[in-house]
Design a protein around this motif. Structure first.
Motif, PDB file in Angstrom:
ATOM      1  N   HIS A  10      -0.133   2.334  -8.930  1.00  0.00           N
ATOM      2  CA  HIS A  10       0.907   3.225  -8.421  1.00  0.00           C
ATOM      3  C   HIS A  10       2.030   3.460  -9.419  1.00  0.00           C
ATOM      4  O   HIS A  10       2.878   4.335  -9.200  1.00  0.00           O
ATOM      5  N   SER A  44      -2.247  -3.856  -1.978  1.00  0.00           N
ATOM      6  CA  SER A  44      -1.233  -4.690  -2.613  1.00  0.00           C
ATOM      7  C   SER A  44      -1.874  -5.886  -3.298  1.00  0.00           C
ATOM      8  O   SER A  44      -2.888  -6.413  -2.833  1.00  0.00           O
ATOM      9  N   SER A  45      -1.268  -6.336  -4.382  1.00  0.00           N
ATOM     10  CA  SER A  45      -1.802  -7.478  -5.120  1.00  0.00           C
ATOM     11  C   SER A  45      -1.397  -8.807  -4.504  1.00  0.00           C
ATOM     12  O   SER A  45      -2.015  -9.838  -4.786  1.00  0.00           O
ATOM     13  N   ARG A  46      -0.369  -8.814  -3.654  1.00  0.00           N
ATOM     14  CA  ARG A  46       0.098 -10.080  -3.101  1.00  0.00           C
ATOM     15  C   ARG A  46       0.869  -9.850  -1.812  1.00  0.00           C
ATOM     16  O   ARG A  46       1.646  -8.909  -1.697  1.00  0.00           O
ATOM     17  N   TRP A  47       0.620 -10.727  -0.847  1.00  0.00           N
ATOM     18  CA  TRP A  47       1.419 -10.793   0.367  1.00  0.00           C
ATOM     19  C   TRP A  47       2.117 -12.146   0.398  1.00  0.00           C
ATOM     20  O   TRP A  47       1.799 -13.025  -0.406  1.00  0.00           O
ATOM     21  N   ILE A  62       4.790  -7.947  -7.209  1.00  0.00           N
ATOM     22  CA  ILE A  62       3.824  -7.387  -6.275  1.00  0.00           C
ATOM     23  C   ILE A  62       3.450  -5.994  -6.775  1.00  0.00           C
ATOM     24  O   ILE A  62       4.293  -5.098  -6.838  1.00  0.00           O
ATOM     25  N   ARG A  63       2.206  -5.809  -7.133  1.00  0.00           N
ATOM     26  CA  ARG A  63       1.717  -4.541  -7.659  1.00  0.00           C
ATOM     27  C   ARG A  63       0.815  -3.881  -6.616  1.00  0.00           C
ATOM     28  O   ARG A  63       0.167  -4.560  -5.811  1.00  0.00           O
ATOM     29  N   THR A  64       0.759  -2.584  -6.628  1.00  0.00           N
ATOM     30  CA  THR A  64      -0.130  -1.876  -5.704  1.00  0.00           C
ATOM     31  C   THR A  64      -0.952  -0.845  -6.461  1.00  0.00           C
ATOM     32  O   THR A  64      -0.520  -0.326  -7.503  1.00  0.00           O
ATOM     33  N   TYR A 104       7.147  -0.537  -8.930  1.00  0.00           N
ATOM     34  CA  TYR A 104       5.706  -0.616  -9.131  1.00  0.00           C
ATOM     35  C   TYR A 104       5.302  -1.597 -10.224  1.00  0.00           C
ATOM     36  O   TYR A 104       4.111  -1.849 -10.423  1.00  0.00           O
ATOM     37  N   SER A 114      -3.720  -8.765   4.442  1.00  0.00           N
ATOM     38  CA  SER A 114      -4.070 -10.023   3.808  1.00  0.00           C
ATOM     39  C   SER A 114      -4.637 -10.970   4.860  1.00  0.00           C
ATOM     40  O   SER A 114      -4.031 -11.161   5.918  1.00  0.00           O
TER      41      SER A 114
END
Length: 427
Positions: free
Chosen positions: A117, A368-371, A16-18, A12, A398
């Protein structure tokens, strides 16, 4: 004062953060001052939402924010695009791990709560939302006084790692070998990223959105009745409909590919039955399954197969082992190709409506912060739930990866499948 991020929580705090997003649609005119006071009150009840993430050497820690750094309610008009903009405001590393937003409208207001998360799972995020509305009611009725509140809680809940049964290296190695053996065979297919490289660069504030499927109360009742009559779980039936939609969305030439699913598993009741649902700490793992999904698949049979595999895996303790063997599993790329990520939310109670207000809708999903569009393909994310008597599925995605047409097609395929089942409900 700080708490080290445990091994199972390291995922987490990566690049990539969610965050868990809770969204309430409210009629009657939300009092922004009351909501801000309620949000502030709930922050005192757990150290997680009052924390930041910090890195010290190779380790990550939760550290308490100073009082002047605590998050406050953000209020703005619910103008066109406002909700989408708020979807795309991340919780930055080093900043607060919770946020609250009020989008004011003429007939309805939208209230959004986001929690990183790193400090919550779906269950505790839902309870976080419920508690804020309860404090709103308490403050509104005069039953809560900030001056009389207890001192802010300082003790973080124990991480999942500390609650799992001890495993030997031999047990973990055996689990790794079993996972590798299960992954052998036909390759796994994922939906193509049709948006990647096909359109001009997407503005940073418009990367993430969600496609929602929502049934009426009557359709929900009929779907539940069909599932009972067919002796299949609703979760299994919905998973089957989603997998069938993924199969229909694949390009030609992948008929020999299997589909894989990652279904979240809540370990809270298994490893810490006395732990309150309000305890802000991630307690979730997953179960990965590989399934044959032909074009003309029988949804009931696939749903039963999905549920049987999930339940058997949980009973074997695989969800817990997945966390304990994570360091061993991560280097093996063949274990991670995914067709569907399913957050198993189920039926939840909506938060109470304060006097003079009516919460007419609630939805929740991970964001999600990034794909990674360069991957070329990826999983469908789906968060099904039933709340206020209506079944819905949120499918966050995304816009750099999936096109609107793709998500519309998935939506229509799943909706048609579920309504076809609902139409066959016993009378």
């Amino acid at each position: 004062m700080r708490r080290r991020i445990a091994r199972s929580e390291r995922m987490y705090v990566s690049e990539i953060r969610t965050q868990a997003l809770q969204i309430c649609v409210v009629r009657g005119g939300v009092d922004a001052q009351l909501l801000d006071e309620a949000f502030t009150a709930v922050l005192t009840e757990a150290p997680g939402p009052r924390s930041r993430l910090e890195k010290d050497g190779d380790e990550y820690y939760l550290t308490l924010l100073e009082s002047n750094e605590l998050p406050r309610l953000h209020v703005r008009p619910n103008e066109p695009g406002a909700r989408l903009e708020e979807y795309n405001k991340p919780l930055y590393f080093g900043g607060p791990l919770a946020r609250a937003v009020l989008l004011t409208g003429s007939d309805e207001d939208v209230v959004m709560f986001g929690v990183d998360h790193a400090i919550c799972d779906g269950r505790s995020a839902t309870e976080f939302c419920r508690r804020i509305w309860q404090r709103y009611i308490d403050i509104q009725s005069g039953n809560y006084s900030p001056g009389e509140q207890q001192q802010p809680q300082q003790q973080w809940p124990a991480p999942l790692d500390d609650l799992l049964p001890a495993r030997s290296e031999a047990e973990l190695d055996a689990y790794l070998r079993a996972r590798l053996e299960r992954a052998e065979g036909a390759p796994v297919a994922s939906l193509p990223f049709r948006a990647a490289g096909s359109v001009p660069a997407v503005p940073a504030e418009s990367l993430m959105t969600s496609r929602r499927l929502r049934l009426t109360e009557g359709e929900t009742i009929s779907l539940m009745a069909f599932a009972r009559g067919a002796k299949v779980s609703v979760n299994g039936l919905v998973a089957a409909a989603l997998l069938a939609a993924v199969r229909a969305g694949l390009p030609e030439g992948l008929d020999d590919h299997r589909l894989s699913s990652f279904c979240t598993v809540d370990l809270r009741d298994q490893v810490a039955p006395d732990l309150s649902h309000a305890a802000m700490v991630p307690m979730v793992s997953w179960y990965r399954d590989l399934l044959e999904v032909p074009d003309a698949v029988d949804l009931v049979e696939l749903g039963k197969r999905f549920t049987t595999g999930l339940r058997a895996g949980v009973e074997r303790g695989e969800a817990a082992m997945e966390m304990q063997a994570l360091d061993l599993l991560l280097p093996h790329a063949q274990l991670w190709p995914t067709s569907l990520v399913l957050t198993n939310i189920g039926r939840i109670e909506g938060p109470p409506s304060p006097k003079g207000l009516e919460i007419v809708d609630m939805t929740k999903f991970p964001l999600s912060s990034r794909w990674d569009p360069e991957r070329g393909a990826g999983p469908l994310l789906a968060s099904p739930t039933t709340i206020y008597g209506r079944f819905s599925i949120e499918m966050p995605y995304s816009t750099q990866c999936f096109t609107t047409e793709q998500m519309d097609s998935i939506h229509d395929h799943v909706r048609d499948s579920l309504l076809a089942c609902a139409d066959r409900a016993p009378v």
